[in-house]
Design an enzyme around this catalytic site. Structure first.
Site, PDB file in Angstrom:
ATOM      1  CB  SER A 183      46.064   8.083  25.888  1.00  0.00           C
ATOM      2  OG  SER A 183      46.572   9.241  26.513  1.00  0.00           O
ATOM      3  CB  CYS A 230      52.380  29.119  25.357  1.00  0.00           C
ATOM      4  SG  CYS A 230      52.537  30.603  24.386  1.00  0.00           S
TER       5      CYS A 230
HETATM    6  C1  LIG Z   1      47.634  11.771  32.177  1.00  0.00           C
HETATM    7  C2  LIG Z   1      46.196  11.573  31.958  1.00  0.00           C
HETATM    8  C3  LIG Z   1      45.727  10.755  30.912  1.00  0.00           C
HETATM    9  C4  LIG Z   1      46.649  10.123  29.911  1.00  0.00           C
HETATM   10  O1  LIG Z   1      47.404   9.093  30.466  1.00  0.00           O
HETATM   11  P1  LIG Z   1      48.723   8.584  29.683  1.00  0.00           P
HETATM   12  O2  LIG Z   1      49.167   7.401  30.457  1.00  0.00           O
HETATM   13  O3  LIG Z   1      49.700   9.713  29.761  1.00  0.00           O
HETATM   14  O4  LIG Z   1      48.302   8.257  28.304  1.00  0.00           O
HETATM   15  C5  LIG Z   1      44.375  10.577  30.786  1.00  0.00           C
HETATM   16  N1  LIG Z   1      43.509  11.140  31.632  1.00  0.00           N
HETATM   17  C6  LIG Z   1      43.916  11.925  32.656  1.00  0.00           C
HETATM   18  C7  LIG Z   1      42.907  12.508  33.584  1.00  0.00           C
HETATM   19  C8  LIG Z   1      45.271  12.174  32.850  1.00  0.00           C
HETATM   20  O5  LIG Z   1      45.673  12.952  33.839  1.00  0.00           O
END
Ligand SMILES: *Cc1c(COP(=O)(O)O)cnc(C)c1O
Length: 395
Positions: A71, A324
């Site tokens: 993220s 949900c």
């Molecule tokens: C899981 C995911 C994220 C977020 O990654 P985190 O390390 O959980 O913040 C972003 N993009 C995709 C495609 C994901 O599958």
């Protein structure tokens, strides 16, 4: 039997990653910014991890910035593209309708800040074409951000082709490769990728750590201000055990990618074949151009969350894009983006498998899902209406 089939949500940490992390907790507790021996020993481990991650992406060590996860990497890459663009008066960004929320919500915010966002349609098969990206590029486009592989339906985008189009047009190209990393071949140079996000916990590394590749020459913009860590682009004392664990997990996944990919694809195809025997079901996303471990299907006349709970009671852990589980009143934006009607999208099931799953587990899923779907249909007023012909089948 217990079957973990939710690897797209997160994975179990590998023994290799754990073994790499333990000595760091115990012996390499120094701050890599400290000048004394203990600090410099930690700095050495940090450099080794950076070199390892870089090697597995076809990048240079100085192009890797460690973050708190996928993220953060997505946020930083997109903000960077936007800020650099706006300095030249370019405020148009191209993306797709089925990106992860880390991308979509960042774009929403930028829209409120005066950027113009074009979200490309992903079609029924869950794939966009480089041609569509090319046609959407304008004089004022500063960034294209298209995910490598989708986290819900597993479809893989033509990243190298999109990279070539962006390079030709002189537009920055970012890809969220969180689902692809460790599962699909990535070479940032060959694919003309300017920025790329990965996250350790999607390839058997620890949670809360990721990396952003940012091509040298691009002036990465900070989200977090403070100390001079990560070449001054991401402040905060490094989470060294997690970073080392990520590097170890990524290296292991990349080294075994071909073998694991072949095995997991075989399980995936057997699972798709088995579950497709359920009447009024559909596979979401292209059958071939998808992640080795992704199966995503909809079953008409049921609710995804009921299916999940009953599967859980039989030891099968999966996920759904129903309302949900998506955390809102609407079903998954990904399933809606590929054109599924709301009522069908509510009956979705994502099974994301890995090399740790066995053939017996796959057969166990193939035995149990149809039984539960039938049970749920028998108590569903919607299914009754469909059966009596009062409602029309959509799939
Ligand atoms: C899981 C995911 C994220 C977020 O990654 P985190 O390390 O959980 O913040 C972003 N993009 C995709 C495609 C994901 O599958």
């Amino acid at each position: 039997m217990f079957v973990y089939a939710d690897n797209a949500a997160t994975t179990k940490i590998s023994k290799t990653a754990l073994d790499a992390m333990m000595p760091i907790f115990e012996n390499y507790y120094g701050n890599p910014s400290s000048l004394h021996t203990t600090g410099q020993e930690a700095a050495e481990k940090l450099l080794e991890a950076r070199e390892s991650v870089a090697k597995n992406l076809g990048a240079e060590a100085r192009e890797i910035y460690f973050t708190s996860g996928g993220s953060e990497a997505d946020n930083q890459a997109i903000r960077t593209g936007a800020i650099l663009g706006s300095r030249k008066g370019k405020k148009h960004i191209i993306s797709t309708a089925f990106e992860h929320h880390a991308v979509l919500h960042t774009l929403n915010k930028l829209e409120k800040e005066g950027f113009e966002i074009t979200l490309l349609d992903v079609h029924k098969n869950g794939i966009i074409t480089a041609e569509e990206v090319k046609n959407a590029i304008r004089e004022d486009t500063c960034l294209v951000t298209v995910m490598f592989a989708n986290n819900e339906i597993g479809t893989v985008q033509p990243i190298a082709e999109i990279g070539a189009v962006c390079k030709e047009a002189g537009v920055l190209f970012h890809t969220d490769a969180v689902q692809a990393a460790g599962h699909l071949e990535i070479d940032v140079k060959k694919m003309n990728i300017d920025m790329l996000s990965i996250s350790a916990h999607k390839f058997y590394g620890p949670k809360g750590v990721g990396a952003l590749y940012c091509r040298k020459g691009i002036l990465l913009q900070n989200l977090i201000e403070g100390g001079a860590q990560e070449r001054g682009k991401r402040a905060g004392t490094e989470n060294l055990p997690a970073i080392v664990g990520m590097a170890a997990a990524f290296d292991e996944a990349c080294n075994n990618m071909k073998e694991n990919g072949e095995y997991v694809s075989r399980l995936r195809d057997r699972l798709i074949e088995g579950l497709s025997a359920i009447p009024h079901s559909v596979l979401n996303g292209d059958a071939k151009c998808r992640l080795p471990g992704n199966v995503n299907m909809c079953f008409e006349g049921i609710e995804g969350e009921s299916l999940l709970l009953l599967l859980d009671s039989r030891g099968i852990e999966a996920s759904s894009g129903s309302a949900c589980t998506s955390g809102s009143l609407d079903p998954s934006h990904v399933l809606l983006a590929i054109g599924l009607p709301h009522e069908v999208a509510h009956g979705s099931l994502r099974l994301s498998i890995s090399e740790h799953n066995t053939e017996e587990e796959i057969e166990y899923i193939i035995k149990n899902v149809p039984e539960i779907v039938e049970y749920l249909r028998n108590i569903s007023p919607v299914w009754e209406a469909l059966s009596k012909g009062e409602m029309k089948h959509v799939i």
